[in-house]
Scaffold this motif. Sequence first.
Motif, PDB file in Angstrom:
ATOM      1  N   ARG A  31       0.823  -1.214   0.000  1.00  0.00           N
ATOM      2  CA  ARG A  31       0.000   0.000   0.000  1.00  0.00           C
ATOM      3  C   ARG A  31       0.857   1.265   0.000  1.00  0.00           C
ATOM      4  NH1 ARG A  31      -1.897  -3.562  -1.427  1.00  0.00           N
ATOM      5  NH2 ARG A  31      -3.767  -4.692  -0.813  1.00  0.00           N
ATOM      6  N   TRP A 143      -3.923  -6.442  -6.947  1.00  0.00           N
ATOM      7  CA  TRP A 143      -4.622  -6.939  -5.761  1.00  0.00           C
ATOM      8  C   TRP A 143      -4.114  -8.332  -5.414  1.00  0.00           C
ATOM      9  CZ3 TRP A 143      -7.244  -5.418  -1.765  1.00  0.00           C
ATOM     10  CH2 TRP A 143      -8.030  -6.317  -1.042  1.00  0.00           C
ATOM     11  N   PRO A 147      -4.874  -7.804   2.389  1.00  0.00           N
ATOM     12  CA  PRO A 147      -5.697  -7.153   3.419  1.00  0.00           C
ATOM     13  C   PRO A 147      -6.820  -8.051   3.943  1.00  0.00           C
ATOM     14  CG  PRO A 147      -5.256  -5.635   1.623  1.00  0.00           C
ATOM     15  CD  PRO A 147      -4.790  -6.980   1.172  1.00  0.00           C
ATOM     16  N   SER A 148      -7.481  -8.783   3.035  1.00  0.00           N
ATOM     17  CA  SER A 148      -8.548  -9.688   3.469  1.00  0.00           C
ATOM     18  C   SER A 148      -7.991 -10.817   4.312  1.00  0.00           C
ATOM     19  CB  SER A 148      -9.277 -10.260   2.244  1.00  0.00           C
ATOM     20  OG  SER A 148      -9.944  -9.244   1.538  1.00  0.00           O
ATOM     21  N   GLN A 167      -3.533   0.493   6.234  1.00  0.00           N
ATOM     22  CA  GLN A 167      -3.884   1.882   5.947  1.00  0.00           C
ATOM     23  C   GLN A 167      -2.718   2.836   6.219  1.00  0.00           C
ATOM     24  OE1 GLN A 167      -6.255   0.582   4.394  1.00  0.00           O
ATOM     25  NE2 GLN A 167      -7.906   1.982   4.937  1.00  0.00           N
ATOM     26  N   ALA A 361     -10.735  -0.017   5.553  1.00  0.00           N
ATOM     27  CA  ALA A 361     -10.483  -1.316   4.935  1.00  0.00           C
ATOM     28  C   ALA A 361     -11.431  -2.367   5.475  1.00  0.00           C
ATOM     29  CB  ALA A 361      -9.032  -1.746   5.162  1.00  0.00           C
ATOM     30  N   THR A 365     -14.764  -5.140   3.349  1.00  0.00           N
ATOM     31  CA  THR A 365     -14.712  -6.603   3.302  1.00  0.00           C
ATOM     32  C   THR A 365     -15.654  -7.285   4.283  1.00  0.00           C
ATOM     33  OG1 THR A 365     -12.904  -6.683   4.913  1.00  0.00           O
ATOM     34  CG2 THR A 365     -12.287  -6.546   2.606  1.00  0.00           C
ATOM     35  N   SER A 381     -13.423  -1.791  -2.952  1.00  0.00           N
ATOM     36  CA  SER A 381     -12.419  -0.748  -2.766  1.00  0.00           C
ATOM     37  C   SER A 381     -12.301   0.119  -4.017  1.00  0.00           C
ATOM     38  CB  SER A 381     -11.069  -1.384  -2.427  1.00  0.00           C
ATOM     39  OG  SER A 381     -10.073  -0.399  -2.271  1.00  0.00           O
TER      40      SER A 381
END
Length: 433
Positions: A31, A143, A147-148, A167, A361, A365, A381
């Motif tokens: 990120r 991607w 994050p997930s 973030q 974030a 999700t 997103s």
Amino acid sequence: MHETLHEGPEGDADHSHVTPSEIAVGVVIGRASEYFDFFVYGIASVLVFPAVFFPFENRLEGTLFAFTIFSFAFIARPFGTVISMAVQRRFGREAKLTIALFLLGISTAGMAFLPGYASMGFASIVLLSILRVGQGLALGGSWDGLPSLLALNAPANRRGWYAMLGQLGAPVGFFLASALFAYLYSSLSTEDFLDWGWRYTFYVAFAINVVALFARLRLVSTNEYDRLLEARELQPTNVVELTRSQGYNIVIGAFAALASYALFHLITVFPLSWITLYSNQSITEFLVIQMIGAVLAAIGIVASGVIADRVGRRQTLGSLAALIAVFSGFAPTLLDGGRLGQDVFILLGFVLLGLSYGQAAGAVTANFESKYRYTGAALTSDLAWLLGAAFAPLVALGLSANFGLGYVSLYLLSGAVCTLVALRVNRSLEIRD
């Protein structure tokens, strides 16, 4: 911070050595590189592109044209996500990320070497637009699901903390981009800066993106990572099936974070354009103020993790959306209040951004079923960026320059209202076990 993840596809130990901390490092690296790229282009849209690519227009119109091209990446990003998911289903995750790496590298490096309007005429604008679209497609393809995966594997009582880690890339990327531009802008003459100095920022962006994508590729290509993704059903799904089954969640997830995304460019890119056009404040000094704001935002992001773990993500997002709505009412007065007012607007805005964006974030999700989470999180997103941030600098500058700063308040207020309505409609914005 160093728990080893043991859950396998059937609930048995898979002896994976991928920890939440390792996933978090991959998220932050990825990120931060993306945001550095975002802000290098955004700052250049104010300080460079009006003079280099639109010298035939006055400064305001040139900046508006630059902001129009700025939005192209956000428009292209969902298409990049859709295409990349198809590529991953057929050729694998490594192939998808490798393609994204090369496309992003070519697009960013191409900007560094792109001649201006004085050399190529209108063709330079067309090429800039194409390269910007290339960046958007590549970012959609980058991607990686980290994050997930991080959110799903975080300890139950620390999900807010782990959600905020990725973030942190935003203030880190913005701080580095602003520092680089501040140094070059203050060290070079205007002629040298516009001729060749600004190009160094894109060289650096190219290098950072290549290194970051390779670092993430090394992580996601491991057998442990593959097993972890399979255990959590984090695999690409058919986009048509996703939209039919989860379209409601995509829209709600995007709007739930809209206040943060609307604020995002209204305290970073837009104020720089306003100061450049309508203030006597030094550009370098203003960039330094924004760098201080980035530090405050980072502190706010960290604090959001603690707050969300105590009061809940939904409550955190709702409270911050209400505060952003209040803040929007003071925006015109502060922006039109001389240097002190402008600095207060920036610093206070960054604090609110950090506190709200730190949990954004989680909002994108939270509602998806496991098998849809990988693709759904990416598209949600993308939609949040498109609706909240893509056109923010263009709309805010265009309306405020022609009709007054009050329209900045309306734009920001609309984002806050959308978030509050989305949270009201959907009360399940907490990650499910």
